[in-house]
Write a protein that holds these residues in place. Structure first.
Motif, PDB file in Angstrom:
ATOM      1  N   VAL A  35      -2.355  10.955  -3.451  1.00 18.89           N
ATOM      2  CA  VAL A  35      -3.211  11.997  -4.039  1.00 18.89           C
ATOM      3  C   VAL A  35      -4.460  11.393  -4.678  1.00 18.89           C
ATOM      4  CG1 VAL A  35      -1.594  13.895  -4.405  1.00 18.89           C
ATOM      5  CG2 VAL A  35      -1.665  12.012  -6.039  1.00 18.89           C
ATOM      6  N   LEU A  36      -4.323  10.158  -5.192  1.00 18.28           N
ATOM      7  CA  LEU A  36      -5.500   9.478  -5.759  1.00 18.28           C
ATOM      8  C   LEU A  36      -6.424   9.000  -4.649  1.00 18.28           C
ATOM      9  CD1 LEU A  36      -7.117   8.124  -8.063  1.00 18.28           C
ATOM     10  CD2 LEU A  36      -5.602   6.152  -7.854  1.00 18.28           C
ATOM     11  N   LEU A  37      -5.842   8.345  -3.624  1.00 14.31           N
ATOM     12  CA  LEU A  37      -6.638   7.813  -2.516  1.00 14.31           C
ATOM     13  C   LEU A  37      -7.438   8.912  -1.827  1.00 14.31           C
ATOM     14  CD1 LEU A  37      -4.086   5.382  -0.809  1.00 14.31           C
ATOM     15  CD2 LEU A  37      -5.626   4.936  -2.712  1.00 14.31           C
ATOM     16  N   LEU A  38      -6.865  10.100  -1.761  1.00 10.73           N
ATOM     17  CA  LEU A  38      -7.501  11.175  -0.994  1.00 10.73           C
ATOM     18  C   LEU A  38      -8.846  11.608  -1.560  1.00 10.73           C
ATOM     19  CD1 LEU A  38      -4.678  13.548   0.218  1.00 10.73           C
ATOM     20  CD2 LEU A  38      -6.396  12.403   1.602  1.00 10.73           C
ATOM     21  N   ILE A  39      -9.050  11.417  -2.850  1.00  8.72           N
ATOM     22  CA  ILE A  39     -10.327  11.836  -3.440  1.00  8.72           C
ATOM     23  C   ILE A  39     -11.486  11.023  -2.839  1.00  8.72           C
ATOM     24  CG2 ILE A  39     -11.626  12.104  -5.595  1.00  8.72           C
ATOM     25  CD1 ILE A  39      -8.850  12.502  -6.990  1.00  8.72           C
ATOM     26  N   THR A  62       0.829  -1.209   0.000  1.00 10.43           N
ATOM     27  CA  THR A  62       0.000   0.000   0.000  1.00 10.43           C
ATOM     28  C   THR A  62       0.864   1.260   0.000  1.00 10.43           C
ATOM     29  OG1 THR A  62      -0.151  -0.033   2.397  1.00 10.43           O
ATOM     30  CG2 THR A  62      -1.940  -1.082   1.192  1.00 10.43           C
ATOM     31  N   GLN A  63       2.146   1.099   0.351  1.00  9.30           N
ATOM     32  CA  GLN A  63       3.085   2.225   0.294  1.00  9.30           C
ATOM     33  C   GLN A  63       3.210   2.797  -1.103  1.00  9.30           C
ATOM     34  OE1 GLN A  63       6.014   3.579   2.497  1.00  9.30           O
ATOM     35  NE2 GLN A  63       4.234   3.459   3.798  1.00  9.30           N
ATOM     36  N   MET A  64       2.894   1.970  -2.113  1.00 15.78           N
ATOM     37  CA  MET A  64       3.102   2.463  -3.472  1.00 15.78           C
ATOM     38  C   MET A  64       1.837   3.089  -4.054  1.00 15.78           C
ATOM     39  SD  MET A  64       3.349  -0.783  -5.977  1.00 15.78           S
ATOM     40  CE  MET A  64       2.059  -1.976  -6.016  1.00 15.78           C
ATOM     41  N   PHE A  65       0.706   2.999  -3.327  1.00 15.12           N
ATOM     42  CA  PHE A  65      -0.499   3.654  -3.841  1.00 15.12           C
ATOM     43  C   PHE A  65      -0.298   5.169  -3.845  1.00 15.12           C
ATOM     44  CE2 PHE A  65      -3.533   0.111  -2.127  1.00 15.12           C
ATOM     45  CZ  PHE A  65      -2.830  -0.811  -2.871  1.00 15.12           C
ATOM     46  N   PRO A  66      -0.706   5.830  -4.941  1.00 19.69           N
ATOM     47  CA  PRO A  66      -0.575   7.292  -4.950  1.00 19.69           C
ATOM     48  C   PRO A  66      -1.558   7.924  -3.952  1.00 19.69           C
ATOM     49  CG  PRO A  66      -0.950   6.410  -7.160  1.00 19.69           C
ATOM     50  CD  PRO A  66      -1.214   5.303  -6.203  1.00 19.69           C
TER      51      PRO A  66
END
Lengths: 280, 291
Positions: free
Chosen positions: A123-127, A117-121
């Protein structure tokens, strides 16, 4: 012919040259902002390094601490930092201990999964996270920020502590188990005391990530009530009436807590940060 | 029955709380973000409709996306390579037993622990024309340099790389130092008996021994650098004229400045796909070397 003695002289000279250059590059910016925070506006704008004695002042700190809302933001950062650290420690200690000592079908997949999960962006997750937090009614609350920051901290904290627990001797726990200790007695009486150095590093990491976070706070909490130092610093330094002396003072006050905590853990920091990599 | 389940899955109840939080706040958002990328979602508009591949079509003809894409790749590759090279040099210096080195080791990592927001302010202040530390220094050296570096088309991007170096090189240095200190002296003595000089023993003894640490450091820093948002956002905001625009900042601005969350999600999804490729390649190489 280069003799052994020559070689030693060259080595020592090179070492000091590298250290001096590294000092100028890495440490000078910190000293410069600290120095500037004690200078009057005209001294800062003079374009000189040393100013006459009368140009040094505590006014920058006085203004930041009494005129602006800076103390509120400081308290918010502190409060959120402690909550994130506490929650992250409780969760990652029991999680990492479980992964280190107990069996689990497909355990490596879980460890890999949490770490990947460290590699998930972010900025994308935050939406979607913004939507989730909003639906939970936690928008503009400290708890919302804590939940948002936990996902930044947890993977690394679990990974780090698991590596640390793996390297601890298991014999004491075995004999404690024979003596009839249950899991929580074992954790509190044996595991926590001997792994205190590792836990300190993980806690430090959690606090520093929370304290330094701008991204999550800027999305989940913009209000006066829960805005943190990083947000305040950004607002202060992008205002039209830029007063560098005050900005410098605010920056120093933001940095000091992390440096203080760092001085407590610094010798153990790398050992702890890389513990997971030894036996990942 | 119950006993055997616990024996096989005893760790599950302990790791479960963490798994739930990670599921709700990372896995679920990732899936939702992926779905959003096929919609015209907009924070100002309550009704959302599926638009198929519309966002992705738009993205391929969006010059700013391609600029950000290229910048992100250049930034990640350049920063990680330079960090490694300077990190090794720093570690070699820190390893030497000279007076004062212990104190130096203890203060050098300070840049890594302070908030990026503070780093951004410090560097902005240092490159101010006229009274910034760098410009005072350059004037002292006789160089005429009275520009605001973050505002310059040529200097802003290199300065972003310098910011990354400032923050991360000491971490590399200290971590690689730890790996170097684990090398037994006897290996160096053996190399010396074989007639190896300091440079050859660096390549035959030091480098192979710190290989694993290098792999770990490079892997996490590729992910961190590629995903890094605040270093650019808090200094240049992607400017001037997009010369420092990178993917994370573009996603953020599309979502929270323009409120086009659907389009932002498609850019974010591309970022994730790129990282996936990197991750899969990394695992392949790793397994090949292990097996």
């Amino acid at each position: 012919m280069i003799t052994k003695r020559h070689r030693k002289t060259i080595r020592i000279t090179l070492t000091y040259i590298i250290c001096v250059l590294a000092f100028i590059f890495f440490i000078m910016p910190l000293l410069w902002i600290t120095y500037s925070s004690f200078r009057s506006p005209s001294a800062i704008l003079s374009g000189t390094i040393i100013s006459p004695a009368g140009q040094y002042t505590l006014d920058n700190y006085r203004t930041i601490l009494s005129v602006t809302d800076f103390p509120v933001y400081f308290w918010n950062s502190l409060r959120i930092g402690f909550m994130v650290t506490f929650a992250a420690m409780v969760l990652s200690i029991i999680g990492a201990y479980g992964l280190s000592r107990y069996s689990l079908k497909g355990k490596n997949a879980y460890i890999m999964g949490v770490f990947s999960t460290q590699m998930f962006p972010i900025v994308l997750l935050l939406i979607p996270i913004y939507n989730i937090i909003f639906t939970m009614g936690l928008f503009n609350t400290a708890l919302g920020v804590v939940l948002g920051q936990l996902m930044l901290v947890l993977p690394f904290a679990v990974w780090m502590l698991k590596g640390y627990f793996d390297n601890l001797p298991k014999e004491i726990e075995d004999s404690a188990r024979i003596d009839g200790c249950n899991l929580f007695q074992m954790l509190f009486r044996i595991v926590l005391p001997i792994s205190a150095p590792g836990i300190m590093v993980a806690a430090f990491y959690s606090f520093v990530v929370s304290w330094g976070d701008y991204l999550v706070v800027s999305v989940i909490s913009q209000s006066q009530k829960t805005a943190t130092l990083t947000l305040a610093l950004q607002r202060l330094s992008s205002s039209l009436l830029l007063r560098w002396g005050q900005v410098a003072a605010a920056t120093v006050l933001t940095i000091v807590p992390t440096i203080l905590l760092f001085s407590f853990v610094q010798t153990r920091l790398v050992e702890g940060l890389t513990a997971g990599s030894v036996k990942a | 029955m119950k006993g055997s389940f616990l024996r096989k899955n005893g760790a599950l109840p302990l790791i479960l709380p963490t798994l739930i939080i990670m599921a709700v706040f990372t896995v679920l958002p990732l899936i939702k973000g992926f779905i959003l990328s096929f919609t015209n979602a907009n924070l100002l508009n309550k009704s959302t409709a599926y638009v198929g591949l519309e966002n992705y079509k738009k993205l391929f003809t969006d010059p700013i996306f391609w600029l950000a894409f290229v910048h992100s790749l250049i930034l990640t590759v350049t920063a990680v390579i330079l960090e490694l090279v300077f990190g090794i040099i720093l570690a070699l210096a820190l390893k030497q037993k000279v007076p004062g080195i212990k104190l130096f080791r203890s203060v050098i990592m300070a840049s890594w622990v302070i908030p990026v927001a503070a780093t951004a302010v410090m560097f902005t202040f240092m490159v101010e024309p006229g009274y910034g530390y760098y410009n005072i220094l350059l004037k002292f050296l006789g160089v005429k340099a009275n520009t605001f570096w973050f505002g310059s088309l040529n200097l802003a991007f290199p300065l972003i790389i310098i910011l990354h170096l400032w923050r991360n090189v000491p971490f590399y240095g200290i971590a690689l130092l730890a790996a170097m200190q684990a090398i037994p002296d006897t290996q160096y003595e053996a190399a010396e008996i074989d007639g190896a000089g300091p440079i050859r023993s660096f390549f035959t003894v030091t480098l192979p021994s710190i290989r694993n640490m290098i792999i770990v450091m490079v892997t996490i820093h590729v992910l961190w650098t590629f995903n890094n948002f605040d270093m650019v956002y808090l200094t240049t905001g992607g400017g001037p004229v997009y010369s420092t625009q990178v993917l994370p900042v573009y996603v953020y601005q599309e979502a929270w400045t323009n409120y086009t969350t659907g389009y932002a999600s498609s850019i974010g999804t591309i970022m994730f796909v790129l990282l996936m490729f990197y991750f899969i390649a990394y695992i392949r190489v790793y397994q090949q070397q292990e097996g």
